[in-house]
Design an enzyme around this catalytic site. Structure first.
Site, PDB file in Angstrom:
ATOM      1  N   TRP A   1       9.513  55.817  22.133  1.00  0.00           N
ATOM      2  CA  TRP A   1      10.570  56.560  22.809  1.00  0.00           C
ATOM      3  C   TRP A   1      10.636  57.882  22.275  1.00  0.00           C
ATOM      4  O   TRP A   1      11.035  59.118  23.208  1.00  0.00           O
ATOM      5  CB  TRP A   1      11.804  55.886  22.816  1.00  0.00           C
ATOM      6  CG  TRP A   1      12.046  54.636  23.740  1.00  0.00           C
ATOM      7  CD1 TRP A   1      12.119  53.425  23.343  1.00  0.00           C
ATOM      8  CD2 TRP A   1      11.677  54.624  25.238  1.00  0.00           C
ATOM      9  NE1 TRP A   1      11.979  52.475  24.554  1.00  0.00           N
ATOM     10  CE2 TRP A   1      11.878  53.204  25.589  1.00  0.00           C
ATOM     11  CE3 TRP A   1      11.647  55.656  26.427  1.00  0.00           C
ATOM     12  CZ2 TRP A   1      11.487  52.951  26.986  1.00  0.00           C
ATOM     13  CZ3 TRP A   1      11.261  55.237  27.351  1.00  0.00           C
ATOM     14  CH2 TRP A   1      11.466  54.076  27.833  1.00  0.00           C
TER      15      TRP A   1
ATOM     16  N   LYS B   1      20.945  48.763  28.433  1.00  0.00           N
ATOM     17  CA  LYS B   1      20.579  47.884  27.359  1.00  0.00           C
ATOM     18  C   LYS B   1      22.131  47.132  26.671  1.00  0.00           C
ATOM     19  O   LYS B   1      21.948  46.047  26.709  1.00  0.00           O
ATOM     20  CB  LYS B   1      20.060  48.375  26.523  1.00  0.00           C
ATOM     21  CG  LYS B   1      18.517  48.901  26.799  1.00  0.00           C
ATOM     22  CD  LYS B   1      17.627  49.825  26.438  1.00  0.00           C
ATOM     23  CE  LYS B   1      16.436  50.031  27.228  1.00  0.00           C
ATOM     24  NZ  LYS B   1      15.564  51.229  26.862  1.00  0.00           N
TER      25      LYS B   1
ATOM     26  N   ASP C   1      19.151  59.518  19.926  1.00  0.00           N
ATOM     27  CA  ASP C   1      19.052  58.542  21.367  1.00  0.00           C
ATOM     28  C   ASP C   1      19.302  57.198  20.762  1.00  0.00           C
ATOM     29  O   ASP C   1      18.530  56.620  20.202  1.00  0.00           O
ATOM     30  CB  ASP C   1      17.450  58.928  21.662  1.00  0.00           C
ATOM     31  CG  ASP C   1      17.083  57.652  22.854  1.00  0.00           C
ATOM     32  OD1 ASP C   1      18.164  56.870  23.330  1.00  0.00           O
ATOM     33  OD2 ASP C   1      16.097  57.822  23.121  1.00  0.00           O
TER      34      ASP C   1
HETATM   35  C1  PLP Z   1      15.153  52.151  26.941  1.00  0.00           C
HETATM   36  C2  PLP Z   1      15.089  53.494  26.286  1.00  0.00           C
HETATM   37  C3  PLP Z   1      14.882  54.669  27.011  1.00  0.00           C
HETATM   38  C4  PLP Z   1      14.994  54.881  28.311  1.00  0.00           C
HETATM   39  O1  PLP Z   1      15.791  54.800  29.049  1.00  0.00           O
HETATM   40  P1  PLP Z   1      15.887  54.861  30.565  1.00  0.00           P
HETATM   41  O2  PLP Z   1      17.075  54.747  31.273  1.00  0.00           O
HETATM   42  O3  PLP Z   1      14.865  54.040  31.131  1.00  0.00           O
HETATM   43  O4  PLP Z   1      15.338  56.264  30.822  1.00  0.00           O
HETATM   44  C5  PLP Z   1      14.903  55.802  25.961  1.00  0.00           C
HETATM   45  N1  PLP Z   1      15.121  55.628  24.790  1.00  0.00           N
HETATM   46  C6  PLP Z   1      15.352  54.347  24.149  1.00  0.00           C
HETATM   47  C7  PLP Z   1      15.490  54.167  22.788  1.00  0.00           C
HETATM   48  C8  PLP Z   1      15.297  53.341  25.175  1.00  0.00           C
HETATM   49  O5  PLP Z   1      15.399  52.233  24.435  1.00  0.00           O
END
Ligand code: PLP
Length: 363
Positions: free
Chosen positions: A105, A197, A173
């Site tokens: 990511w 998530k 993030d």
């Molecule tokens: C799942 C995830 C993303 C991507 O998320 P989207 O909503 O699909 O863009 C980005 N960073 C991390 C750490 C993730 O786990």
């Protein structure tokens, strides 16, 4: 009535929602709050919906202890849209943004940022399945910001510390660990996360940004990506994914009712401890992250001694009501993602299954 079968769903995302949240959504689907309408059928600018906006902000602030000089913004486009928004809001083609890479990511975030800014990877330890030390982070003195991923969802690597970046803004993030434990928000400058998530369903991202960083965007930044604009419009520049926003609110209310992040943290830690123990005590299973201090509490990848048994493992797990355990293609093996919604019972069921499987096929 037929019995409803709810699986223990270990999907990395979109992931399992708490059953009480889904029940609530179901109950309210035809008539929300006595309005005679579903929350999906009303205007994002209506009085009714403004309750969702205000309450979700207030709960996020309360649950995460977000100081008043941080704005809470909502956006389309998940976490990945913020990969572009970040350099557009905080950097420029003349400046250099620093990236710490501990997994896929972070790598994607850096690759996207390169379209709008110069970037530099100041540490990359993903191929070693470990977190770099503070000393390894060679931050440019004039960097526009430092970006990192506190929990790398695919490799199952979690930072045991918050990087010290001095006066350089620190961006995190937190897509796969937001609200899983208390976070010292004041040590960050921007935090962002997708909802699907740990805090709801796909369609929405949350951005927590310190006030003084709101107005540094590049001139051509699309207005929907410009944080100042989102702040000015109360995140209502256009029609937002209202249902996803409402699910976020229900998830926050569920969490608050449970007792908040310090309570869920204990459950999450216990879950992770038990599963790592099961893996470490067996010579049939193997953890792909050897340094225990760098292991994720949310996403636990592991391999089987004999990868030819992978398919059988997944088949039998499914029969035991344990779903979505297949690991990411780059790591192989299995991955158990266990967010706030995963009960202890799910982990106990998984562990019992794993022990039986090892007994049967381990010889
Ligand atoms: C799942 C995830 C993303 C991507 O998320 P989207 O909503 O699909 O863009 C980005 N960073 C991390 C750490 C993730 O786990």
């Amino acid at each position: 009535m037929t019995k409803i079968n709810r699986a223990f769903n270990f999907s990395p995302g979109p992931s399992m929602l708490p059953a009480p949240v889904i029940k609530r959504l179901q109950n309210e689907l035809l008539d929300w709050n006595g309005s005679g309408m579903s929350v999906m059928e009303i205007s994002h600018r209506s009085n009714e919906f403004s309750h969702v906006i205000n309450k979700s902000k207030q709960l996020l602030r309360e649950l995460l202890n977000i100081p008043n000089n941080y704005h809470i913004l909502f956006s389309h486009g998940g976490a990945s849209m913020q990969f572009s928004a970040l350099p557009l809001n905080l950097s420029s083609p003349q400046k250099i943004a620093n990236y710490i890479i501990t997994g896929q990511w972070g790598l994607k975030a850096e690759k996207e940022a390169r379209r709008f800014s110069q970037t530099k990877i100041i540490a990359n330890t993903m191929n070693e399945y470990r977190i770099p030390t503070q000393e390894e982070l060679l931050i440019d003195s004039d960097a526009s910001y430092v970006h990192y991923t506190p929990n790398e969802t695919i490799l199952g690597l979690e930072f045991p510390y918050i990087p010290d970046t001095g006066n350089t803004p620190l961006i995190a993030d937190v897509s796969s660990n937001i609200l899983s434990k208390p976070m010292e928000v004041e040590k960050f400058d921007v935090l962002y996360a997708c909802a699907q998530k740990n805090i709801g369903i796909a369609g929405l991202a949350v951005i927590i940004v310190r006030e003084d960083l709101l107005n540094q965007h590049q001139a051509h930044t699309p207005s929907l990506l410009e944080w100042q604009h989102l702040s000015d419009t109360n995140s209502l520049s256009n029609t937002m994914p209202t249902f996803a926003w409402y699910v976020l609110l229900c998830s926050l209310e569920w969490l608050k009712e449970l007792g908040g992040v310090s309570v869920i943290e204990k459950k999450n830690r216990k879950n992770a401890e038990l599963l790592y123990q099961c893996i470490d005590q067996s010579d049939f299973y193997h953890s792909t992250v050897s340094d225990t201090a760098h292991r994720s509490q949310m996403n636990i990848p592991f391999t089987l001694k004999n990868s030819e048994l992978d398919v059988l493992f997944l088949e039998q797990a499914k029969q035991a009501n344990l779903t979505n355990l297949k690991g990411h293609a780059t790591v192989g093996g299995m991955r158990a993602s266990m967010y706030n919604s995963m009960p202890l019972e799910g982990i106990m069921t998984l562990i019992e299954f794993m022990q039986n499987f090892a007994k049967k096929y381990g010889k």
